[in-house]
Design a protein around this motif. Sequence first.
Motif, PDB file in Angstrom:
ATOM      1  N   TYR A 128      -4.325   1.630  -5.746  1.00  0.00           N
ATOM      2  CA  TYR A 128      -4.030   2.723  -4.815  1.00  0.00           C
ATOM      3  C   TYR A 128      -2.709   3.347  -5.221  1.00  0.00           C
ATOM      4  N   VAL A 129      -2.633   4.676  -5.190  1.00  0.00           N
ATOM      5  CA  VAL A 129      -1.440   5.375  -5.655  1.00  0.00           C
ATOM      6  C   VAL A 129      -1.173   6.583  -4.761  1.00  0.00           C
ATOM      7  N   ALA A 130       0.101   6.891  -4.551  1.00  0.00           N
ATOM      8  CA  ALA A 130       0.497   8.098  -3.816  1.00  0.00           C
ATOM      9  C   ALA A 130       0.758   9.216  -4.814  1.00  0.00           C
ATOM     10  N   GLY A 161      -1.235  12.844   3.713  1.00  0.00           N
ATOM     11  CA  GLY A 161       0.087  12.965   4.299  1.00  0.00           C
ATOM     12  C   GLY A 161       0.245  14.221   5.133  1.00  0.00           C
ATOM     13  N   ALA A 215       5.141   3.204  -5.727  1.00  0.00           N
ATOM     14  CA  ALA A 215       4.021   3.850  -5.038  1.00  0.00           C
ATOM     15  C   ALA A 215       3.360   4.921  -5.893  1.00  0.00           C
ATOM     16  N   ARG A 272      -7.525   6.058  -3.933  1.00  0.00           N
ATOM     17  CA  ARG A 272      -8.060   4.824  -4.505  1.00  0.00           C
ATOM     18  C   ARG A 272      -8.453   5.123  -5.945  1.00  0.00           C
ATOM     19  N   GLN A 289       1.699  14.560   0.304  1.00  0.00           N
ATOM     20  CA  GLN A 289       1.066  13.622  -0.612  1.00  0.00           C
ATOM     21  C   GLN A 289      -0.304  13.166  -0.135  1.00  0.00           C
ATOM     22  N   ALA A 299      -2.920   9.547  -0.621  1.00  0.00           N
ATOM     23  CA  ALA A 299      -3.143   8.212  -1.170  1.00  0.00           C
ATOM     24  C   ALA A 299      -4.540   8.212  -1.771  1.00  0.00           C
ATOM     25  N   PHE A 320       0.847  -1.190   0.000  1.00  0.00           N
ATOM     26  CA  PHE A 320       0.000   0.000   0.000  1.00  0.00           C
ATOM     27  C   PHE A 320       0.884   1.243   0.000  1.00  0.00           C
ATOM     28  N   PRO A 321       0.599   2.227  -0.864  1.00  0.00           N
ATOM     29  CA  PRO A 321       1.443   3.427  -0.971  1.00  0.00           C
ATOM     30  C   PRO A 321       1.146   4.448   0.128  1.00  0.00           C
ATOM     31  N   GLU A 322       1.803   4.314   1.258  1.00  0.00           N
ATOM     32  CA  GLU A 322       1.602   5.275   2.350  1.00  0.00           C
ATOM     33  C   GLU A 322       2.025   6.677   1.878  1.00  0.00           C
ATOM     34  N   PRO A 323       1.163   7.683   2.034  1.00  0.00           N
ATOM     35  CA  PRO A 323       1.512   9.023   1.544  1.00  0.00           C
ATOM     36  C   PRO A 323       2.581   9.687   2.406  1.00  0.00           C
TER      37      PRO A 323
END
Length: 366
Positions: free
Chosen positions: A103-105, A69, A96, A27, A23, A25, A16-19
């Motif tokens: 899911y993308v940061a 973030g 990420a 969906r 930033q 995150a 999972f791309p933690e922000p």
Amino acid sequence: MIDRPFADLSVRPVPFPEPAAGQLAVRVRAVAINPLDAIVQSTGRLMYGWLDYPAVLGEDVAGEVVAVGEGVDAFSVGDRVCAYAMGIEKGRDALAGGGFQHYVAVEASMTARLPWDLSFTEAAVLPLAFSTAAAALFERSQLGLDHSTLGSAPPRDEIVVIWGGATSVGGNAIQLARAAGYRVITTASPANHDRMRALGAEAVFDYRSPDVVRAITEAVGGSAVAGVVAIAAGSAEPCVSIAARTRARRVALTSPSVSFYDQPRHGGLSVRRARLLSRLVLSNIRLQAQCALHGIRARFVWGSSIADSPVGAVVWGEHLPVALETGGHRPVPSPRVIGSDLGAAQRGLDLMRQGVSAEKLVIALE
């Protein structure tokens, strides 16, 4: 995901791309296919030498914010947004930050909130093309147009010539130039002329006409040309000719002179690759010689350049959310949904290479 240069895309789990600070995150509910994705796959490390593999491609995303973030105050969990996913850019996280995933940061500074009546598939056509158009028009190293009153600018008697108005970048460039108060002349195939006028172009010419450079020059008349934007392979040469004839001093180049699709998808030397690179080098030499002769500055545009410049803050943070809400900026071109899962991404790249006109390939994720 692309595991190595030239490989087909594959689908598999990633963390999972933690922000990070600054930033979000997101969906992803819809993601668009760009020529850039096909070029990265076709050229290996030729253009993106810094890219570490495996990497996730994809720049255009729309969806819902699921995490925020540190230092981000303009967005909240649940916001509907579109964003420019910059994972493949230098210094970014290529896993990420790539758009072809659930899911993308993304950078909050390159994200815009969406009105409720705008679908995710419609919004996904915007980010990269919108950013590239803004960079071409407003960055000081490009045309350097005035964007201080974007959206409320008084009419100007200066013209911007945009070659390739029916492209993703072209449609956004027409609208942004008009929002900044400039007049627009563009090119497109005859089937798209009415659509170009609806976006704000005052004159549209068929780019395939042998007299198109002369016709555009005559349409300019005695008005000042603030600059020329060259979009699509083969556009640079006629755009420099237009600039020379109209005494414009700047040309923004959004595409190379040759198509990078025309080469084998494998490393090493080949006759096709050698010919392509030779054409690229020779065309650039001729182009820059013509520019030097007429005192024209022609530079290539990098869409992500606005992320760290004042232009990004204005066009993404101030202009786009309001313009989408009021109808002042229309997502163009129309989306063509090609699937509902990430496995459609490779099919989208293959379709892109076959040729896509006046539409954007989009995956609507379930």
